[in-house]
Scaffold this motif. Structure first.
Motif, PDB file in Angstrom:
ATOM      1  N   ASN A  23       0.906  -1.272   0.026  1.00  0.00           N
ATOM      2  CA  ASN A  23       0.230   0.041   0.045  1.00  0.00           C
ATOM      3  C   ASN A  23       0.733   1.267   0.077  1.00  0.00           C
ATOM      4  OD1 ASN A  23      -2.201  -1.662   0.380  1.00  0.00           O
ATOM      5  ND2 ASN A  23      -2.379  -1.458   2.397  1.00  0.00           N
ATOM      6  N   LYS A  24       0.562   2.250  -0.718  1.00  0.00           N
ATOM      7  CA  LYS A  24       1.352   3.514  -0.849  1.00  0.00           C
ATOM      8  C   LYS A  24       0.705   4.333   0.653  1.00  0.00           C
ATOM      9  CE  LYS A  24       2.183   7.482  -3.773  1.00  0.00           C
ATOM     10  NZ  LYS A  24       1.736   8.127  -5.017  1.00  0.00           N
ATOM     11  N   ASN A  78      -1.801   3.992   4.360  1.00  0.00           N
ATOM     12  CA  ASN A  78      -2.306   2.877   5.016  1.00  0.00           C
ATOM     13  C   ASN A  78      -1.492   1.551   5.317  1.00  0.00           C
ATOM     14  OD1 ASN A  78      -4.858   4.299   5.775  1.00  0.00           O
ATOM     15  ND2 ASN A  78      -5.065   4.133   3.704  1.00  0.00           N
ATOM     16  N   SER A  79      -0.086   1.861   5.191  1.00  0.00           N
ATOM     17  CA  SER A  79       0.807   0.661   5.225  1.00  0.00           C
ATOM     18  C   SER A  79       1.136   0.403   6.713  1.00  0.00           C
ATOM     19  CB  SER A  79       2.021   0.936   4.462  1.00  0.00           C
ATOM     20  OG  SER A  79       2.712   2.047   5.078  1.00  0.00           O
TER      21      SER A  79
END
Length: 317
Positions: free
Chosen positions: A97-98, A100-101
């Motif tokens: 994920n870009k 919400n990692s």
């Protein structure tokens, strides 16, 4: 082609051995490090990682994990995740994920369930008995975390020159609900740059976080230092500063690989680690602090291994 792997503590030997087989077959660094960590998470004998991990003061097993891709700097982490079989796999999924990692608590657990990760009760009967015994012994007062805060951390280098770093832990025994250490924090618990090298840490997270030690090791390697020099200088320089300015420095151990497959280790306690590469089979080594801010490293003995197995597989009365 060159490949290499290094991991923290004796408990990672089986995982590192399996990761070595995969790396020798040409598997990528990310798959290898995830497999290494998951094998440790699945072994109920290990009290500080995954299934069988000791709970917090409320009797709940809360796990932290982190993953970093050294090619892209993509990183994913979970903290205080519950009832998930393999926290490392969730962390790696989040690295895609870009945004919400990095998810914590209920959010991390919900993400795992929604995305089909195996869910289970992570509190074993053995761990529950140990928690109950600690409550009884302390009359629920003056609870102290045990000294075995042994995060499994690992670094892998594959035949294509890609690197990955990862960690997993259930954290301090009897920790406060929601307590998070360095393990899921990139730069502190782990860091990877395939053009330079990668590192991981284990020990008291509250102290490791104060120095961002995994990033510091990679930075020193980027300046041309060997992994061993980078580990020793990062640890002992920071430990001195922390003692001077904060008043104390607890247990810290560090591992590193550079992009050539050369490794280094530093510790201020007795520390076991595992290492292998394309020219050497997986082996267990012991590290200890030596004079002049250096680390002494020597092979594991059979007596040490026997004593370790006895401690690890002991039952609770």
């Amino acid at each position: 082609m060159t490949w290499a792997a290094i991991s923290t503590w004796r408990m990672s030997f089986d995982g590192l051995s399996e990761a070595s087989v995969l790396l020798d077959k040409g598997i990528n660094a990310g798959d290898a490090v995830e497999k290494l960590i998951s094998i440790v998470e699945n072994n109920e004998h290990y009290k500080s990682v995954g299934f069988g991990g000791l709970p917090n003061e409320e009797g709940i097993v809360q796990m932290d994990a982190g993953f970093m891709d050294g090619d892209t700097f993509a990183q994913g982490s979970v903290a205080s995740i519950e009832n998930v079989k393999n926290a490392i796999s969730v962390a790696r999924k989040l690295s895609e994920n870009k945004t919400n990692s990095f998810l914590v608590g209920d959010g991390a657990t919900k993400f795992a369930a929604k995305n089909g990760f195996e869910m289970t009760n992570m509190l074993t009967e053995k761990a529950k008995k140990e928690w109950q015994g600690r409550l009884s012994a302390n009359h629920q007062e003056q609870l102290r975390a045990y000294d075995g805060h042994d995060t499994v951390g690992a670094v892998t280098l594959d035949q294509q020159g890609s690197m990955a770093a990862a960690t997993s832990t259930s954290g301090l025994f009897m920790k406060k609900d929601g307590r998070i250490g360095d393990s899921p924090l990139s730069g502190s618990g782990f860091y990877a740059d395939s053009q330079v090298g990668a590192a991981a840490a284990t020990g008291l997270g509250e102290d490791i976080m104060k120095g961002c030690l995994s990033y510091e090791i990679v930075r020193k390697m980027a300046e041309g230092q060997s992994p061993q020099d980078a580990c020793d200088q990062a640890l002992f320089s920071f430990a001195k500063t922390l003692k001077d300015r904060y008043g104390s420095c607890d247990a810290i151990s560090l591992i590193a690989l550079n992009s050539k497959g050369e490794w280094g280790v530093a510790t201020n306690v007795e520390f076991a680690f595992c290492v292998s590469d394309n020219e050497h089979e997986a082996k267990i080594m012991i590290a200890q602090q030596a004079a002049k801010d250096r680390t002494k490293i020597f092979p594991m003995t059979e007596k040490w291994l026997a004593d370790y197995q006895k401690r690890t597989e002991s039952t609770i009365d």
